[in-house]
Write an enzyme that holds these catalytic residues in place. Sequence first.
Site, PDB file in Angstrom:
ATOM      1  N   GLU A 156       0.803  -1.227   0.000  1.00 47.65           N
ATOM      2  CA  GLU A 156       0.000   0.000   0.000  1.00 47.65           C
ATOM      3  C   GLU A 156       0.838   1.281   0.000  1.00 47.65           C
ATOM      4  O   GLU A 156       0.792   2.059   0.964  1.00 47.65           O
ATOM      5  CB  GLU A 156      -0.951  -0.003   1.207  1.00 47.65           C
ATOM      6  N   GLU A 189      -5.257  -8.513   0.796  1.00 46.04           N
ATOM      7  CA  GLU A 189      -5.898  -8.208   2.081  1.00 46.04           C
ATOM      8  C   GLU A 189      -7.376  -7.944   1.873  1.00 46.04           C
ATOM      9  O   GLU A 189      -7.745  -7.177   0.978  1.00 46.04           O
ATOM     10  CB  GLU A 189      -5.331  -6.930   2.728  1.00 46.04           C
TER      11      GLU A 189
HETATM   12  C1  FCB Z   1      -4.336  -2.075   5.567  1.00 44.93           C
HETATM   13  C2  FCB Z   1      -2.927  -2.413   6.041  1.00 44.93           C
HETATM   14  C3  FCB Z   1      -2.885  -3.502   7.076  1.00 44.93           C
HETATM   15  C4  FCB Z   1      -4.021  -3.401   8.058  1.00 44.93           C
HETATM   16  C5  FCB Z   1      -5.365  -3.250   7.355  1.00 44.93           C
HETATM   17  C6  FCB Z   1      -6.529  -3.171   8.255  1.00 44.93           C
HETATM   18  O1  FCB Z   1      -4.364  -0.767   5.095  1.00 44.93           O
HETATM   19  O2  FCB Z   1      -2.137  -2.816   4.959  1.00 44.93           O
HETATM   20  O3  FCB Z   1      -1.633  -3.481   7.663  1.00 44.93           O
HETATM   21  O4  FCB Z   1      -3.768  -2.425   8.971  1.00 44.93           O
HETATM   22  O5  FCB Z   1      -5.328  -2.111   6.541  1.00 44.93           O
END
Ligand code: FCB
Length: 453
Positions: free
Chosen positions: A166, A359
């Site tokens: 990210e 994620e």
């Molecule tokens: C993302 C991050 C991860 C976690 C989630 C909830 O932005 O990459 O580390 O904190 O959010």
Amino acid sequence: MKTLKFPKSFVWGAATASHQIEGAWQEDGKGESNWDRLNHTPGKIENGDTGDVACDHYHRYKEDVALMKHIGLKAYRLSTAWPRIIPNGTGKVNPKGLDFYDRLLDELLSNNIIPFVTLYHWDLPQKLEDKLGWRNKDTAYAYADYAKEVVKHFSDRVTNWMTFNEMPCSANLGYKSGEHAPGLKESNKIMNQVVHNLLLGHGLGVKTIRGYSKKKCDVGLAHNGAVVAPQTNSPADIAAAKKAWAYLDLQNQWSNPFWFEPMFKGKYPDAVLKSKDVPSFTPAEMKIISAPLDFLGINVYSAGVVCADKNNPAGFKKIPYPKKHPKTTMNWDINPDCIYYGVKFLAETYKIKKFYFTENGAAFKDIVTKDNRVHDKARIDYLRNHFASAHRLIKDGFNLAGYFVWSLMDNFEWQKGYSQRFGIIYTDYKTQKRILKDSALWYKEVIKSKEVK
Ligand code: FCB
């Protein structure tokens, strides 16, 4: 919902990040990170929490891998901590830092769990932050040297690599809103340079991984673009959502074109090039940044919603979620369409070979009940609906190869400290006891049957 069958080869996984779970912040020669510094600055983190101990994964990794095995995970996404491996950011490598990941990777592999390794998930050595961090182009080259050490050491066992996690968060939350480390509020001009330096780090990372890997490997990154979903399924709203997704706001480095155009087309948008805040870069750097990838990992939790709007020259109108719309405890509006549209617009716009969700998940108020269980039905519903949206992508012919649930276990949620529980495993921070939540048991069934019911 009817039963949805997933392909046999689909990679079911879960994800974490070094700073959020490892703890052992000063152990075995680890250097201070930008996050250690922020955590220890009064008033920056909810409840004064720190990542000093976190889930104590540094010492409990065996137990944690055993739990992964129990759930049946095919893959595990982890990150290596740069300050653990090169404590000062550049120069001397810390053998004990490498040792930890040796032990962890060997444990994963002996349990048939494929490691997906992210080289940078936000913990920058503080020594580099002291030299302007990502505002300084040298950081991108220091990152490449660090990547080289990691790849040389682990590429006999790791064949799935992500350069960065990210980048838009590193830039915007770290250097613009100041919520994340290093906690700064920089000008638009500097922000554009931060974007460029991160992108350059990414490109140099790709080159380094390919150059030093001992085995054939897959190289990508975990990215969080601005995701937009249409209000309805009408072609007009879908077209409007795509316009909003591709919209460039020169003052807003969350805008997708800042990242995707250089990464996939090797060029900043003309408007950026013509603006007074254009970053300093060379054509050679643009070539490095746009090196082809084997996959794109997408981190996604929600979406903005738009509808078509003929009165707006941009062609779309933002629709706020109704007040009562279901949210997670992060205050993020729940919208499973984020999964479908998170890939669709990208795949239609750029040549991308393969996607993973690196994620996706949800934080809810989890309670341990008298039966010593956590009945997290809301999380099961969330995952079920988001998996269904992923299934729709596969059905429509998009190359989606896998899904990593965020997170394997409750952990240190950055500026929110331990107040947010994202895990499918519950962490009792007082005793470091883990409890498999109902969602973990449900996920076990999904992985085993390759079906979502
Ligand atoms: C993302 C991050 C991860 C976690 C989630 C909830 O932005 O990459 O580390 O904190 O959010």
